[in-house]
Design an enzyme around this catalytic site. Sequence first.
Site, PDB file in Angstrom:
ATOM      1  N   ASP A 108       7.285  -1.335   3.774  1.00 11.14           N
ATOM      2  CA  ASP A 108       6.440  -1.455   2.593  1.00 11.14           C
ATOM      3  C   ASP A 108       6.553  -0.142   1.818  1.00 11.14           C
ATOM      4  O   ASP A 108       6.948   0.896   2.368  1.00 11.14           O
ATOM      5  CB  ASP A 108       4.992  -1.741   2.986  1.00 11.14           C
ATOM      6  CG  ASP A 108       4.253  -2.541   1.921  1.00 11.14           C
ATOM      7  OD1 ASP A 108       4.672  -2.486   0.749  1.00 11.14           O
ATOM      8  OD2 ASP A 108       3.258  -3.212   2.246  1.00 11.14           O
ATOM      9  N   GLU A 127      -9.636  -9.274  -7.757  1.00  9.38           N
ATOM     10  CA  GLU A 127      -9.126  -9.269  -6.391  1.00  9.38           C
ATOM     11  C   GLU A 127      -7.612  -9.139  -6.431  1.00  9.38           C
ATOM     12  O   GLU A 127      -6.938  -9.800  -7.205  1.00  9.38           O
ATOM     13  CB  GLU A 127      -9.539 -10.534  -5.630  1.00  9.38           C
ATOM     14  CG  GLU A 127      -9.128 -11.844  -6.267  1.00  9.38           C
ATOM     15  CD  GLU A 127      -9.455 -13.060  -5.404  1.00  9.38           C
ATOM     16  OE1 GLU A 127      -9.738 -12.906  -4.202  1.00  9.38           O
ATOM     17  OE2 GLU A 127      -9.410 -14.179  -5.947  1.00  9.38           O
TER      18      GLU A 127
END
Length: 862
Positions: A267, A614
Amino acid sequence: MRKIIVACGLLFSLSGWGQTLPYQNPELSPAERAKDLVSRLTLEEKALLMCDDSEAIPRLGIKKFNWWSEALHGVANQGNVTVFPEPVGMAASFNEKLVFEIFNATSDEMRAKHNERVRNGLEDTRFHSLSVWTPNVNIFRDPRWGRGQETYGEDPYLTSQMGIAVVKGLQGPEDEKYRKLLACAKHYAVHSGPEWSRHSANLNNISPRDLWETYLPAFKALVQKADVREVMCAYQRLDDDPCCGSTRLLQQILRDEWGFKYLVVSDCGAIADFWTSHKSSSDAVHAAVKGTMAGTDVECGYGYAYQKLPEAVSRGLITEEEIDKHVLRLLEGRFELGEMDDPSLVKWSQIPMSVVNSKAHKDLSLNMSRQTMTLLQNKNNVLPLSKSIRKIAVIGPNADDKPMLWGNYNGTPNQTITILDGFKTKLKKNQIIYMKGCDLVNDKTLESYLDQCSIDGKPGIKATFWNNPERQGEPVSSLRTTQPINVTTYGLHTFGPGVNLEKFSAKYETVFTPKESGEVLLNLEGCSYFELLVNGQAMAKRRTWRTTDTRTMLQVEKGKEYKIEILYAQVENWAANLKFNLGKELPINYDESISKLKNVDMVVFVGGISPQLEGEEMPLNLPGFKNGDRTDIELPAVQRNFLKALKEASKQVVFVNCSGSSMALLPETESCDAILQAWYGGELGGQAVADVLFGDYNPSGKLPVTFYKSTKQLPDYEDYSMKGRTYRYMSDPLFPFGFGLSYTDFTVGTAQCSKTQLRTEEALTLTVPISNTGKRSGTEVIQVYIRKTDDTGGPLKSLKAYARAELAAGATQDIEIQLPAESFECFDPSTNTMRVAPGEYELFYGTSSAAKDLQSVKVTLL
C-alpha cells in the site's frame, strides 16, 4: 534487403544486428522472458523497476510503467467512463454473474483508454496503466469504517464469490496468451479501520479463529480460484509485524500454504511506515530490506525506500540474488500484459474507444443499480407509487447530488441521472415539488452575502486562469460571477474559457464589504490544491485528492473591506473541483419548510450520508465523522429531526437512504412509511431509484451487511474480535444480513438433501422449492447457512451458498444448490487449522439470515 521484425518496441535485423534476444521473443513464456531480461539489468535498474512508478530503461527497450491504476467500480480517475454502483451495493445483488459482466466491461474500458494513449504516443502514468488495484476484499466488520463501501460486505463467502468474479472479469480468460489487466486483492490482511490509526496500528488481539475463518478466506479464494496476479499488503502491523514486512503473511501463508506465485505490492507509503510510524526499522535502507526479504515485490511510495536497495547490497544487508526473485515476478507480470510487445500481437490492444461508456455498458450499470436497491420497509404497501399522483415532494440533501451517486474511487461519466432526474422521467413537471430542505450534517442554512462583494468596482468575484499549476506567465482567460463558485472538471467541464482539464491554476478574488458587523462563514470545498486568504493572511490550505470542506468563521466590522483570495491548482492526476460561498448561517426552520408542502401528502426524502463524509483517510471532522470514518452510525440529527417534523405534519414519507455502510434507522422505522436502501448507485442510480419506487422494477436487493439498531450495539471499533459483530456473531439487528423486501410474496417449501450422511470429502445437493404467491413477477435470493452443532465457540451460522430465483406470479420452481465438501470447512481449535471435520451439521435455508426466515435440516459427516 534486410528483413526487419518488431519486438519490444525496437527494430532488430535478423542478419545485420544479430538475433532477437530471448526477452524480446513473444513466443517464449513470460517466465522465460523475465529470466533473460533480469540477467541484463544492473542492480540500480532492478531497484527502479521495483517502484510503482517505474522509469523507462531505453537501452533495453523497457518502457515507463506505472503499477497504480484503480477500477473499483469502473475505470477510476478518468472521464467519459461508465460509473457502476459502489461495490457494497453490487454485493446486495447477490449476483456474481452480473458482477463478472461489469468488470469485463470495466477492463474493456481500461484497455481502450490505454490503447488510445499508446496510439497518441503518451507514456504510462498513474491511473492510466494496465495494473489495477481492485478488488478490496477486506471484511466490513464494523459499519463505522469509511472504506467499507469499497468492499462486498461483512460475509467471507459472499466477499469471496464477488471477488472471484471481479478478478476474472478484469484479467480475462486464463487460456488467453495475454492478460487483459492485472487485478489486485487488497488489503492483505485483516485491515478494516480505523482510518486515523492505520499507519501505526498494531492488531495483536486477533484470535486464530477470527483470522482464518473471517479475515483470510476471501484472499485465499482469489489466489486459488481466480489466480489473481497481485496482492496488496496493508499498512498496519499484525502481531507486532508490519503486514508488508511479515514473512508469516507473505511467505508462509500466501506463497507456501496457498501457492501464490505472482507479485505483492505495498500500500502507498507502507514501507516508509516501517521507520516513520511503526518504528520496526531504523531507516529507509533497513525498511527496504525488511519489505523485500518478507516478500513485497513492488513498493508504492512517495519517496521510495526501494531505491536504497543497491546501498543495502553494498552493505551486505541483502543479496542481489534475493532482489532478482522479486524483479522476476514483476517482469513476468509485465510480459503477461504484452505491454512490451507489438500491439498487433495482443488481442486486447484491439479494443476500440467506442466501448467506453457505450450503451451496452450503460445498460449494465442500470441493470446492476436496479439490483442493488434494497427495500427495508413498506408499511401498508405505500410503495410502489402511482404515476397519477397529484403532487409529490422530492426533498433532501441527496436528491439532486451527482457526485454522491459516483461513490469513491470513481471515474466521471458523460451523464448522471440524479434521483430527482429519475422522478422527472416518471412524472410531469407540475407533479413534482423539489427543495433541498437541509444539509447532510449541518443544521443551519447559509444566507449568501455575495451581493456584498465586488472587485474593480464591479459586483461579484473575478476569476483568472493559467494553463500551468504555478499561475505563471500570461493568463489564458478570466471571467466574473455573482453566483457562488461551483466548478468542476467532472464530465470534462473546464473551470473557464480555454482552461485545460489538467495542470492548470486559478485565482479567485473579491472584496467583501459587510453591511453589518458580526460573524461570517467562508465555506470553501474542493480537491487538488486550494488556499484561502483574507487580507493576505492564509485561513485554510489543502492539498488532497479527495474533496474536503473547510469552514472559516470570520469576525467582520460593518463597512470595512476584506480582500478574499482563493488560489487553486490542479495537481497530480487528481480530479479538480471547487465550491465557495460566504454568508450568515441560520438555523433550519422545519415549520417553514413544511409549510411549502401544504398541498402535498406524499414526500420522498432522499438523505443518508455521502462519499464526502465516509472514505479513505479524509481530513474531515464533523459531528459523527472522523477522518473518513464514522463515530456513530445514526442518521445525522438534522435529517432525523426533519423526518420527525414531516411525520408530525401527517405526511406520508418514503425515505431513500443513500450510504456506503449500514445506518442505525430505528427512529426512522417509526417516522417513515417506507425505507429504500439505495447505496451509491452509479451514473444511473437516480433512474434505478425511480424505477423501483414507481414499480417499473420489482426490488430484489439483499443486505450484504447487518443494519444495527444503534451505535450502542457495536463493540469497540478498534477491537478486531468478531464477538458481537455481524450476523455471524450477533442475533438482534434492526435489519438482518440477507434481508430485503419485494413487491410480491414468496413461499419457501421444505428442502430435500441428496443425502443426510456423507463422507467429509463428499458434496451435497440441496433442492429448495420456492413459489411466487404474489401478483407480480419477482426475484428472491435463497440463502444457505451452515453451523456445526457442537461448535460452541463458532459463528451462529455462516453463509455457504445462495441462488437467485426469478419467478412469474403464481410460478413454483425447485432450486438446486450445490454444497461442495469445502462448504463444511470451519476452524478446528484442536489443530488450529481450517478443515472439514466429522460430526453433525445444521443447514439453514431461507430468505435472510434471521431465524424467522429460515428452515433447517441436519446432516452428518462421517
